[in-house]
Design an enzyme around this catalytic site. Structure first.
Site, PDB file in Angstrom:
ATOM      1  N   TYR A 160       3.311   1.826  13.322  1.00 25.26           N
ATOM      2  CA  TYR A 160       4.170   2.682  12.661  1.00 25.26           C
ATOM      3  C   TYR A 160       3.112   3.690  12.948  1.00 25.26           C
ATOM      4  O   TYR A 160       1.859   4.076  13.546  1.00 25.26           O
ATOM      5  CB  TYR A 160       3.720   2.231  10.953  1.00 25.26           C
ATOM      6  CG  TYR A 160       2.145   1.761  11.103  1.00 25.26           C
ATOM      7  CD1 TYR A 160       1.028   2.981  10.509  1.00 25.26           C
ATOM      8  CD2 TYR A 160       2.256   0.581  10.886  1.00 25.26           C
ATOM      9  CE1 TYR A 160       0.114   2.153  10.005  1.00 25.26           C
ATOM     10  CE2 TYR A 160       0.658   0.480  10.423  1.00 25.26           C
ATOM     11  CZ  TYR A 160      -0.735   0.734  10.080  1.00 25.26           C
ATOM     12  OH  TYR A 160      -1.831   0.722   9.994  1.00 25.26           O
ATOM     13  N   HIS A 167       0.834  -1.314   0.258  1.00 25.70           N
ATOM     14  CA  HIS A 167       0.136  -0.042   0.040  1.00 25.70           C
ATOM     15  C   HIS A 167       1.106   1.333  -0.121  1.00 25.70           C
ATOM     16  O   HIS A 167       1.781   1.694   0.824  1.00 25.70           O
ATOM     17  CB  HIS A 167      -0.535  -0.343   0.980  1.00 25.70           C
ATOM     18  CG  HIS A 167      -1.669  -1.056   1.585  1.00 25.70           C
ATOM     19  ND1 HIS A 167      -1.996  -1.387   2.834  1.00 25.70           N
ATOM     20  CD2 HIS A 167      -1.939  -1.944   0.618  1.00 25.70           C
ATOM     21  CE1 HIS A 167      -2.604  -2.484   2.197  1.00 25.70           C
ATOM     22  NE2 HIS A 167      -3.089  -3.542   1.286  1.00 25.70           N
TER      23      HIS A 167
END
Length: 464
Positions: A129, A66
Site C-alpha cells: 500500500y 484501521h
C-alpha cells in the site's frame, strides 16, 4: 485485452481499480500506480510519499480494521485477499461496509477515515500500500479502529475469525458503537478578525481562526509553530491593505512582507501538507484600461499594493490545489467606504467623492458564500472573479445611493476627479475600471445578489 478501469463503491471516495496484467510464460507485469492514467479516470491525485508491504505466511491471516490519517492505495503483489472497508467518517455513511476480493489484478483507493482490513485467502500473500503521509509512532494517536468481529458491520469473513490468525491488538479494537468517528479535515481562516474573516466565520463555525497579533504571517517561526496536520483548507483572508501607505518606504516593506513573503510561507505549508489554499486577490493587479476584467487578463499593477498582490497570485497559482478569488471594493463589518458615507450623512456633511473610477461593490456576505460554494462544489481549481452583480458604478454614484437610503439628497454628493482629489496627498495610483467579469463563477452555479439589494440590507444592519 482488458483495460484500466475505476469503479465507485457504496462508500464515497472508496474506489476499485481494475489493473491490466500483461503476462506470458515468464509471469506478468502491471502498472501498479500510474498517476497520469489513473487520475484521468477519476482517482484523486493523492501524492503518495511512502510504500509499505506486508508479507503474510499463511492463509487466514486477518488484519485491521484501521482508519488512518491519510489516503492509501492498496494492492496485491502476490496471492489473494478478502478486503473489507468500513466508513468511520462522521456523517450519514458512518458504519457503511464494502468488501472486495483482491488479487494482483485489483487495487483499491481508500480515503482518509475509512477503516481498512483484510484476510489472506492463500499462503505467502504480499499486501502492498502507498500512503500520502509518513508513518510515525505519534501518528497512531490519530487512528480510529473497529473490531473485526463487530456485529453491526457484520463482515462475512470467508474464514471464520475463530480459525483466523489475528493479533492481540486487532482483537481488542472497539465495536462500532464505541468507535471514534473521524472528523473531516479542518479549515483554517487566516485573518479571521477582518471584514471577510468574520463573514467566513459565520458560514464556517467549525473553522480555526488565526489572526494578528498571535499569528503573524511575516514570521517563519510563528507559521512553523502551527500544527498543520489534519488541515484540509486554508483560506487566506489577510493582507496588508493600506494602499496609499504602501507607497512609502516603510509601507512598501510591510506590504511585501505580508502580501508576498507571508503568502509564500502559506504556499510551502499547503504544498507540504497537500492543503487546498484559497487566496483572496484584488482588481488592483490590473491597470484598469479594460472596462471589465476577466481571469486571464495579464497583470499590470499600477502601485505597490497591486504589485504585491500580483506577485502573491503568481505564487499561489503554482499550487496544484488552489483557488484565487479576485474581488473588488469590499464592504463588510468594520471600517469601509459605505460605513463612512453613512456616518457623513448622519453628521450633515456633504462630501466630495471621486466620479471617474468605476466598479462594483462586493459585500463580504456574498464573498464568503462564494468561497464556501467553490469549496463545497469541488469547482475546478484556478482563479475566479467574485463581486456582487448589477450595473457598474462610480464611487460618487454609490455615495449618492447611500445618501438616498439614509434620507439625504443624492445631490449632497459633489463629484470630483481622481486627480483633483489626490492633489497634494499621498495617494497610490488606482485602476480607472475595476469591474470584474463573473461568467466563470456563474458557470459553477453561484450567482451573487445585485449590489443594490445588498447595499439596502447592509445599511439596515449598521448605525452611524
Amino acid at each position: 485485452m482488458p483495460e484500466l478501469a475505476i469503479r465507485t463503491t457504496d462508500i464515497p471516495g472508496l474506489l476499485v481499480i481494475d489493473l491490466v496484467l500483461n503476462g506470458d510464460a515468464r509471469g506478468w507485469f502491471k502498472e501498479n500506480w500510474q498517476r497520469a492514467k489513473m487520475t484521468d479516470l477519476g482517482l484523486p491525485d493523492f501524492a503518495p510519499v511512502q510504500n509499505n508491504m506486508s508479507f503474510n505466511t499463511a492463509t487466514g491471516v486477518t488484519r485491521g480494521l484501521h482508519a488512518e490519517p491519510w489516503d492509501k492505495l492498496v494492492s496485491i503483489a502476490h496471492g489473494r485477499v478478502f478486503g473489507a472497508w468500513v466508513d468511520l467518517r462522521t456523517g450519514e455513511g458512518f458504519g457503511r461496509v464494502v468488501t472486495v476480493e483482491l488479487g494482483p489484478e485489483t487495487a483499491v483507493f481508500v480515503p482518509r477515515g475509512v477503516a481498512n482490513g483484510y484476510q489472506t485467502l492463500v499462503d505467502d500473500t504480499v499486501y502492498s500500500y502507498l500512503v500520502n503521509d509518513h508513518w510515525s509512532p505519534q501518528s497512531r494517536g490519530s487512528y480510529s479502529y473497529l473490531n473485526l468481529a463487530d456485529e453491526a458491520a457484520a463482515i462475512a469473513w470467508p474464514i471464520p475469525l475463530a480459525s483466523a490468525t489475528i493479533s492481540e491488538a486487532d482483537a481488542g479494537h472497539p465495536r462500532l458503537a464505541q468507535a471514534r468517528p473521524v472528523p473531516p479535515k479542518r479549515t483554517v481562516i487566516i485573518g479571521a478578525g477582518g471584514q471577510l474573516g468574520r463573514a467566513l466565520d459565520e458560514l464556517l463555525p467549525d473553522a480555526v481562526g488565526l489572526d494578528l497579533p498571535d499569528f503573524d504571517l511575516t514570521r517563519q517561526d510563528v507559521v512553523d509553530a502551527v500544527d498543520w496536520s489534519g488541515v484540509g483548507t486554508i483560506i487566506n483572508a489577510s493582507a496588508y491593505t493600506a494602499v496609499d501607505l504602501a507607497e512609502t518606504p516603510e509601507g512598501r516593506r510591510a506590504a511585501w512582507a505580508a502580501n508576498v513573503d507571508g503568502v509564500a510561507r502559506l504556499c510551502r505549508v499547503a504544498a507540504e501538507h497537500r492543503i487546498t489554499l484559497v487566496h483572496v486577490s484584488t482588481d488592483y493587479v490590473f491597470d484598469g484600461t479594460a472596462e471589465e476584467h476577466d481571469e486571464d487578463e495579464p497583470f499590470a499593477p499600477l502601485g505597490v499594493y497591486g504589485q504585491t498582490k500580483a506577485a502573491a497570485d503568481i505564487l499561489v497559482g503554482q499550487l496544484a490545489r488552489h483557488y484565487i478569488v479576485r474581488t473588488s471594493w469590499v464592504i463588510g463589518a468594520g471600517k469601509n467606504f459605505v460605513r463612512t458615507m453613512v456616518e457623513l450623512a448622519a453628521r450633515g456633511v456633504s462630501p466630495t467623492v471621486v466620479d471617474d473610477q468605476y466598479g462594483r461593490l462586493t459585500f463580504t456576505t456574498d464573498l464568503a458564500a462564494g468561497i464556501v460554494h467553490l469549496l463545497a462544489s469541488d469547482a475546478p481549481f484556478g482563479t475566479y472573479n467574485l463581486s456582487n452583480t448589477g450595473p457598474v458604478q462610480s464611487w460618487a454614484q454609490i455615495a449618492a445611493a447611500v445618501f438616498a437610503l439614509c434620507g439625504r439628497s443624492p445631490d449632497d454628493i459633489t463629484p470630483t476627479t481622481t486627480d483633483a482629489y489626490a492633489a497634494g496627498k499621498l495617494v497610490s495610483p488606482r485602476p480607472v475600471h475595476s469591474a470584474l467579469k463573473l461568467d466563470k463563477l456563474l458557470a459553477t452555479g453561484f450567482t451573487p445578489l445585485p449590489a443594490a439589494d445588498r447595499l439596502a440590507a447592509y445599511l439596515a444592519t449598521i448605525t452611524p
